[in-house]
Design a protein around this motif. Structure first.
Motif, short mmCIF file in Angstrom:
data_model
loop_
_atom_site.label_atom_id
_atom_site.label_comp_id
_atom_site.label_asym_id
_atom_site.label_seq_id
_atom_site.Cartn_x
_atom_site.Cartn_y
_atom_site.Cartn_z
N ARG A 142 39.07 36.20 62.48
CA ARG A 142 40.25 36.91 61.99
C ARG A 142 40.19 38.36 62.44
O ARG A 142 39.14 38.88 62.78
CB ARG A 142 40.29 36.88 60.45
N VAL A 144 40.92 42.18 61.15
CA VAL A 144 41.06 42.92 59.91
C VAL A 144 41.36 44.39 60.24
O VAL A 144 40.63 45.01 61.01
CB VAL A 144 39.78 42.84 59.07
N ALA A 214 35.87 34.48 59.66
CA ALA A 214 36.78 34.45 58.52
C ALA A 214 36.13 34.89 57.20
O ALA A 214 36.71 35.70 56.46
CB ALA A 214 37.40 33.06 58.39
N PRO A 215 34.94 34.37 56.81
CA PRO A 215 34.36 34.80 55.52
C PRO A 215 34.08 36.30 55.47
O PRO A 215 34.37 36.96 54.46
CB PRO A 215 33.06 33.98 55.43
N GLU A 216 33.52 36.86 56.55
CA GLU A 216 33.24 38.29 56.55
C GLU A 216 34.52 39.11 56.62
O GLU A 216 34.59 40.21 56.05
CB GLU A 216 32.33 38.63 57.73
N ALA A 217 35.53 38.59 57.29
CA ALA A 217 36.81 39.30 57.36
C ALA A 217 37.41 39.45 55.98
O ALA A 217 37.95 40.51 55.62
CB ALA A 217 37.77 38.56 58.29
N THR A 218 37.33 38.41 55.18
CA THR A 218 37.86 38.47 53.81
C THR A 218 37.10 39.50 52.98
O THR A 218 37.69 40.28 52.22
CB THR A 218 37.75 37.09 53.14
N LYS A 219 35.77 39.56 53.13
CA LYS A 219 34.95 40.51 52.38
C LYS A 219 35.29 41.95 52.77
O LYS A 219 35.43 42.83 51.92
CB LYS A 219 33.48 40.23 52.64
N ALA A 221 38.11 43.05 54.16
CA ALA A 221 39.47 43.37 53.75
C ALA A 221 39.53 43.72 52.27
O ALA A 221 40.23 44.66 51.86
CB ALA A 221 40.40 42.20 54.06
N ALA A 222 38.81 42.96 51.43
CA ALA A 222 38.81 43.23 50.00
C ALA A 222 38.15 44.57 49.69
O ALA A 222 38.65 45.36 48.87
CB ALA A 222 38.10 42.10 49.25
#
Length: 234
Positions: A142, A144, A214-219, A221-222
């Motif tokens: 992803r 970010v 994807a998992p690190e991108a979510t972290k 972004a949050a």
């Protein structure tokens, strides 16, 4: 004693010194090694020129395809409009892999790198899944957007840089004596775009686009919504 008559000499005064047309024709048709070599060299040069002309011209009967090209020199970070691109015919065999063939596929998308006028646009030249996968080296990737806490660091970043993303845990009222510590949110993130600096623009508003799994991108972004974000170079 008998005498034999002397042989008669040919009368050269009546003969022309210039060769006749028959003699000239005979000379032209008579094989000559020198003329054969010259003829072969001329033929070889003619064939070489013909091959070069065909190579430059290309095959007029080859398949052609429509491709989207930059209408003018474009800078990275630009949101593409219809005026920024053209749809032209291109030889199908010379199209780059992933070439975009419809203007609608790039309209509104952000250009990830500079493009020269007439350059075909590909799916990895604009922000999207293919660019994220190509930059991060994995399919499930992803992109970010983040803003760094220190604008000076943003000035140092370039497309293609590999960085680690960190955040600092803020002190909480319940633990005023707790020292803030750095937390690594992601490793080996790839910078795919740094929005350009514009006159009068606040440097803190510049955005850095990172390609991440994807998992690190979510972290990341949050965390960017509440915590200060910085990066370290590899």
């Amino acid at each position: 004693m008998s005498y034999e008559p002397a042989p008669r000499r040919p009368n050269l005064t009546n003969q022309s010194l210039s060769p006749s047309w028959a003699d000239r024709l005979s000379d032209l048709t008579r094989p000559s090694w020198g003329r054969t070599v010259v003829a072969r060299r001329v033929l070889a040069a003619a064939l070489l020129l013909l091959a070069i002309a065909l190579l430059v011209r290309g095959n007029p009967d080859s398949d052609r395809s429509a491709v989207v090209v930059a209408a003018r020199n474009l800078e990275p970070g630009r949101a593409l409009t219809d005026e920024d691109v053209d749809l032209v015919e291109w030889e199908a065999g010379s199209l780059p892999e992933g070439a975009v063939t419809a203007v609608a596929d790039v309209t509104g998308r952000t250009l990830a790198g500079p493009a020269r006028a007439g350059e075909p646009l590909t799916d990895v030249r604009v922000l999207g899944p293919r660019l994220a996968a190509g930059a991060a080296g994995i399919e499930d990737a992803r992109i970010v957007p983040i803003r760094l806490a220190d604008p000076a660091v943003t000035e140092l970043l370039r497309e293609g840089d590999s960085v680690d993303v960190l955040t600092v845990d803020p002190q909480t009222p319940a633990n005023p004596d707790r020292q803030p510590g750095a937390t690594v949110l992601a490793s080996r993130a790839v910078v795919v775009l740094v929005t350009p600096s514009e006159n009068g623009r606040d440097q803190r508003e510049r955005v850095v686009m990172l390609a991440l799994p994807a998992p690190e991108a979510t972290k990341v972004a949050a965390a960017s919504l509440t915590n200060a974000i910085t990066v370290t170079f590899q």
